[in-house]
Design a protein around this motif. Sequence first.
Motif, PDB file in Angstrom:
ATOM      1  N   SER A  92      26.971  53.859  50.639  1.00 54.16           N
ATOM      2  CA  SER A  92      26.475  53.306  49.373  1.00 54.16           C
ATOM      3  C   SER A  92      27.598  53.154  48.360  1.00 54.16           C
ATOM      4  CB  SER A  92      25.376  54.217  48.814  1.00 54.16           C
ATOM      5  OG  SER A  92      24.303  54.316  49.709  1.00 54.16           O
ATOM      6  N   ARG A  93      28.462  54.164  48.276  1.00 54.75           N
ATOM      7  CA  ARG A  93      29.575  54.068  47.326  1.00 54.75           C
ATOM      8  C   ARG A  93      30.537  52.946  47.698  1.00 54.75           C
ATOM      9  NH1 ARG A  93      31.145  60.495  46.444  1.00 54.75           N
ATOM     10  NH2 ARG A  93      29.247  61.073  45.266  1.00 54.75           N
ATOM     11  N   VAL A  94      30.844  52.856  48.988  1.00 50.78           N
ATOM     12  CA  VAL A  94      31.761  51.800  49.429  1.00 50.78           C
ATOM     13  C   VAL A  94      31.168  50.424  49.162  1.00 50.78           C
ATOM     14  CG1 VAL A  94      32.850  50.765  51.458  1.00 50.78           C
ATOM     15  CG2 VAL A  94      32.918  53.235  51.145  1.00 50.78           C
ATOM     16  N   LEU A  95      29.876  50.279  49.438  1.00 49.26           N
ATOM     17  CA  LEU A  95      29.240  48.982  49.203  1.00 49.26           C
ATOM     18  C   LEU A  95      29.207  48.639  47.722  1.00 49.26           C
ATOM     19  CD1 LEU A  95      26.299  49.028  51.773  1.00 49.26           C
ATOM     20  CD2 LEU A  95      28.438  47.746  51.886  1.00 49.26           C
ATOM     21  N   GLU A  96      28.965  49.623  46.881  1.00 52.42           N
ATOM     22  CA  GLU A  96      28.986  49.365  45.439  1.00 52.42           C
ATOM     23  C   GLU A  96      30.353  48.902  44.983  1.00 52.42           C
ATOM     24  OE1 GLU A  96      27.693  52.904  43.574  1.00 52.42           O
ATOM     25  OE2 GLU A  96      25.586  52.721  44.198  1.00 52.42           O
ATOM     26  N   ARG A  97      31.394  49.604  45.441  1.00 53.17           N
ATOM     27  CA  ARG A  97      32.749  49.201  45.068  1.00 53.17           C
ATOM     28  C   ARG A  97      33.095  47.832  45.656  1.00 53.17           C
ATOM     29  NH1 ARG A  97      36.099  54.896  45.968  1.00 53.17           N
ATOM     30  NH2 ARG A  97      34.988  56.102  44.350  1.00 53.17           N
ATOM     31  N   LEU A  98      32.675  47.627  46.878  1.00 56.47           N
ATOM     32  CA  LEU A  98      32.935  46.338  47.516  1.00 56.47           C
ATOM     33  C   LEU A  98      32.278  45.203  46.744  1.00 56.47           C
ATOM     34  CD1 LEU A  98      33.942  44.638  49.915  1.00 56.47           C
ATOM     35  CD2 LEU A  98      31.815  45.219  51.093  1.00 56.47           C
ATOM     36  N   LEU A  99      31.030  45.413  46.333  1.00 55.03           N
ATOM     37  CA  LEU A  99      30.331  44.384  45.573  1.00 55.03           C
ATOM     38  C   LEU A  99      31.040  44.110  44.252  1.00 55.03           C
ATOM     39  CD1 LEU A  99      27.915  42.516  45.226  1.00 55.03           C
ATOM     40  CD2 LEU A  99      26.640  44.451  44.278  1.00 55.03           C
ATOM     41  N   ALA A 100      31.452  45.169  43.565  1.00 50.60           N
ATOM     42  CA  ALA A 100      32.116  44.989  42.273  1.00 50.60           C
ATOM     43  C   ALA A 100      33.456  44.271  42.438  1.00 50.60           C
ATOM     44  CB  ALA A 100      32.323  46.348  41.605  1.00 50.60           C
ATOM     45  N   VAL A 101      34.259  44.714  43.416  1.00 48.83           N
ATOM     46  CA  VAL A 101      35.573  44.088  43.630  1.00 48.83           C
ATOM     47  C   VAL A 101      35.426  42.643  44.079  1.00 48.83           C
ATOM     48  CG1 VAL A 101      37.655  44.177  45.037  1.00 48.83           C
ATOM     49  CG2 VAL A 101      36.713  46.278  44.093  1.00 48.83           C
ATOM     50  N   THR A 102      34.471  42.390  44.980  1.00 47.19           N
ATOM     51  CA  THR A 102      34.266  41.027  45.473  1.00 47.19           C
ATOM     52  C   THR A 102      33.814  40.103  44.356  1.00 47.19           C
ATOM     53  OG1 THR A 102      33.702  41.888  47.663  1.00 47.19           O
ATOM     54  CG2 THR A 102      33.043  39.632  47.156  1.00 47.19           C
ATOM     55  N   LEU A 103      32.880  40.583  43.544  1.00 43.65           N
ATOM     56  CA  LEU A 103      32.402  39.762  42.431  1.00 43.65           C
ATOM     57  C   LEU A 103      33.530  39.448  41.456  1.00 43.65           C
ATOM     58  CD1 LEU A 103      30.015  38.428  41.041  1.00 43.65           C
ATOM     59  CD2 LEU A 103      29.540  40.593  39.881  1.00 43.65           C
ATOM     60  N   ALA A 104      34.336  40.470  41.133  1.00 46.52           N
ATOM     61  CA  ALA A 104      35.460  40.234  40.224  1.00 46.52           C
ATOM     62  C   ALA A 104      36.465  39.257  40.829  1.00 46.52           C
ATOM     63  CB  ALA A 104      36.143  41.563  39.887  1.00 46.52           C
ATOM     64  N   ALA A 105      36.771  39.452  42.124  1.00 48.63           N
ATOM     65  CA  ALA A 105      37.723  38.561  42.782  1.00 48.63           C
ATOM     66  C   ALA A 105      37.181  37.136  42.852  1.00 48.63           C
ATOM     67  CB  ALA A 105      38.048  39.079  44.184  1.00 48.63           C
ATOM     68  N   PHE A 106      35.876  37.000  43.119  1.00 50.72           N
ATOM     69  CA  PHE A 106      35.284  35.671  43.211  1.00 50.72           C
ATOM     70  C   PHE A 106      35.312  34.960  41.858  1.00 50.72           C
ATOM     71  CE2 PHE A 106      31.815  32.618  43.619  1.00 50.72           C
ATOM     72  CZ  PHE A 106      32.114  32.051  44.855  1.00 50.72           C
ATOM     73  N   VAL A 107      34.969  35.682  40.798  1.00 48.27           N
ATOM     74  CA  VAL A 107      34.980  35.080  39.463  1.00 48.27           C
ATOM     75  C   VAL A 107      36.397  34.703  39.056  1.00 48.27           C
ATOM     76  CG1 VAL A 107      34.543  35.517  37.023  1.00 48.27           C
ATOM     77  CG2 VAL A 107      32.867  36.245  38.737  1.00 48.27           C
ATOM     78  N   LEU A 108      37.354  35.613  39.299  1.00 51.38           N
ATOM     79  CA  LEU A 108      38.737  35.330  38.944  1.00 51.38           C
ATOM     80  C   LEU A 108      39.283  34.156  39.753  1.00 51.38           C
ATOM     81  CD1 LEU A 108      41.279  36.102  37.370  1.00 51.38           C
ATOM     82  CD2 LEU A 108      41.825  37.737  39.198  1.00 51.38           C
ATOM     83  N   SER A 109      39.005  34.143  41.069  1.00 47.29           N
ATOM     84  CA  SER A 109      39.487  33.043  41.909  1.00 47.29           C
ATOM     85  C   SER A 109      38.849  31.723  41.486  1.00 47.29           C
ATOM     86  CB  SER A 109      39.185  33.334  43.378  1.00 47.29           C
ATOM     87  OG  SER A 109      39.805  34.524  43.796  1.00 47.29           O
ATOM     88  N   GLY A 110      37.554  31.769  41.179  1.00 51.42           N
ATOM     89  CA  GLY A 110      36.890  30.555  40.735  1.00 51.42           C
ATOM     90  C   GLY A 110      37.475  30.024  39.437  1.00 51.42           C
ATOM     91  N   ALA A 111      37.782  30.935  38.495  1.00 49.57           N
ATOM     92  CA  ALA A 111      38.374  30.502  37.234  1.00 49.57           C
ATOM     93  C   ALA A 111      39.756  29.912  37.444  1.00 49.57           C
ATOM     94  CB  ALA A 111      38.442  31.689  36.260  1.00 49.57           C
ATOM     95  N   VAL A 112      40.553  30.566  38.301  1.00 49.02           N
ATOM     96  CA  VAL A 112      41.906  30.053  38.576  1.00 49.02           C
ATOM     97  C   VAL A 112      41.826  28.689  39.256  1.00 49.02           C
ATOM     98  CG1 VAL A 112      44.000  30.463  39.912  1.00 49.02           C
ATOM     99  CG2 VAL A 112      42.965  32.329  38.641  1.00 49.02           C
ATOM    100  N   LEU A 113      40.936  28.549  40.248  1.00 52.07           N
ATOM    101  CA  LEU A 113      40.797  27.262  40.936  1.00 52.07           C
ATOM    102  C   LEU A 113      40.307  26.174  39.994  1.00 52.07           C
ATOM    103  CD1 LEU A 113      39.293  28.325  44.393  1.00 52.07           C
ATOM    104  CD2 LEU A 113      41.575  27.430  43.942  1.00 52.07           C
ATOM    105  N   LEU A 114      39.377  26.524  39.115  1.00 55.61           N
ATOM    106  CA  LEU A 114      38.884  25.533  38.152  1.00 55.61           C
ATOM    107  C   LEU A 114      39.996  25.099  37.210  1.00 55.61           C
ATOM    108  CD1 LEU A 114      36.478  23.982  37.033  1.00 55.61           C
ATOM    109  CD2 LEU A 114      35.976  25.940  35.565  1.00 55.61           C
ATOM    110  N   TRP A 115      40.787  26.073  36.722  1.00 53.94           N
ATOM    111  CA  TRP A 115      41.910  25.712  35.853  1.00 53.94           C
ATOM    112  C   TRP A 115      42.919  24.853  36.606  1.00 53.94           C
ATOM    113  CZ3 TRP A 115      47.026  27.160  36.764  1.00 53.94           C
ATOM    114  CH2 TRP A 115      47.933  26.811  35.767  1.00 53.94           C
TER     115      TRP A 115
END
Length: 501
Positions: free
Chosen positions: A199-222
Amino acid sequence: MPRLGLRAKLALVALVLLVLPLAAWQFVREMERFLLAAQEESLGATARAVATVLHERPQLLGARPADESVLRREAERELQRLTGAAPAPEIESPRASSEVNAILRGVQRAGLRTWVVSRDYRVLALAGSLAGESLADEAIAAAPEIAAAIQGAARTRARPARDGAATIVSAAHPIWTGNEVVGAVVVEEPASRLELLRSRVLERLLAVTLAAFVLSGAVLLWFATRISGRIRRLRDEAEAATDARGRVTRLVTAQAAGDEIGDLSRSFTTVLQRLARYNAYLEGMAGRLSHELRTPIAVVRSSLENLRAARGPQEAQTYLARAEEGLARLSTILARMSEASRLEQGLAQAARERFDAAAVVKGCVEGYRLAYAARPFQLELPAQPVPLEGSPDSLAQMLDKLVENAHDFAIPGTPIRIGLGADGRLRVENEGPPLPEPIRESLFDSMTSLRRAEGGSAAPHLGLGLYIARLIAEFHGGALVAENLPGGRGVAFIASLKPTV
């Protein structure tokens, strides 16, 4: 089908990042299976250790347990019902029962439940408990492992708890007396630590993945916005570079960026520069043709007018001769104009042969010394042959054009220097006026010349010599360029030919 812009396409490409959480989830699942197998192995070792202590001690397995709880009795009845085993007589032995319980307490830890079952499925000893689970229910759930151990086979298994909220790992090991199985040891433990870790690993994974996805999406959009903006500017400049009649009115601003868009903008600039020069060449061709044709046409016209008014045969013959001279000059101009096209067709169909360029150059210079007796020639040749593949006659024609041009512009009495290197570089130099910068890039175009006309004017006239020389140089795998000598004391024409191996 809707048209997708660059940003939309990059956004679709960004969806590939969704593979990352799926891969991470698969990794977590593999890690969980690995840890679960390790826990099964650990419980199996514990059950084996307890069973080893009880080996060859049948007196401990026939004693009545000190624990007479309803749950234990119910578990016994369920086990015996499931397996069809009949209850065996029990022996009163408090000491034996206490000894078995002491052995179990020696391996006991929090969250671990250990019990000993006899061959007839009587629960002889029990230590520990599983939170939220009844002994009777778990006896039924653990029956397959117990049955396998009674048959002499050690067994481990991971099963869901009755409430489905947890996983219970159990291990059973047979107890031997001689060659006979007299009982089994069952060790159980919930995999709560594994589930908490997951559960802890999945929570961290979800948080890191979401942050990475948002950051990557913003960089790609820019990045997509920046790229599309540069492309739109390049498109607008390219459309505004020409007018409705196809004339180049402005050049595309060459971008200094080192990426493909920068290369494309610089290529557009180069192409537009060439188009601008070609448009200027086409626009100036009418003036050059008019200048070249005006004089012979005027000679023919005036001769015909005078011939009409001639008083006698002798005067008429004079005017007729002048008209023929004008017509001959017109024929010469037309022949020169078609010379380049005939040469291109001839080179395209010419058979290539291997020859020594040094021998061709040497023979041509010997002829120049006779044709231009008042002009000194200096020749430099390599000691070894310079093999080329092409046409020796065409190479001689190219050298003729370069020497003719050098002779026309050279200062009287100064030498023309001709050199051929072992690398195939043919160089023709003359001392005289330097090339003006505006004409250097268009010097090898058709009908471009700086020869001075009568009266010392610098008006251009028909010129095809350097254009023909360039075609022959390209036919031999090279290029023709012109450069001013140091100090502006003259001009050098260099043909970079391609020697064969």
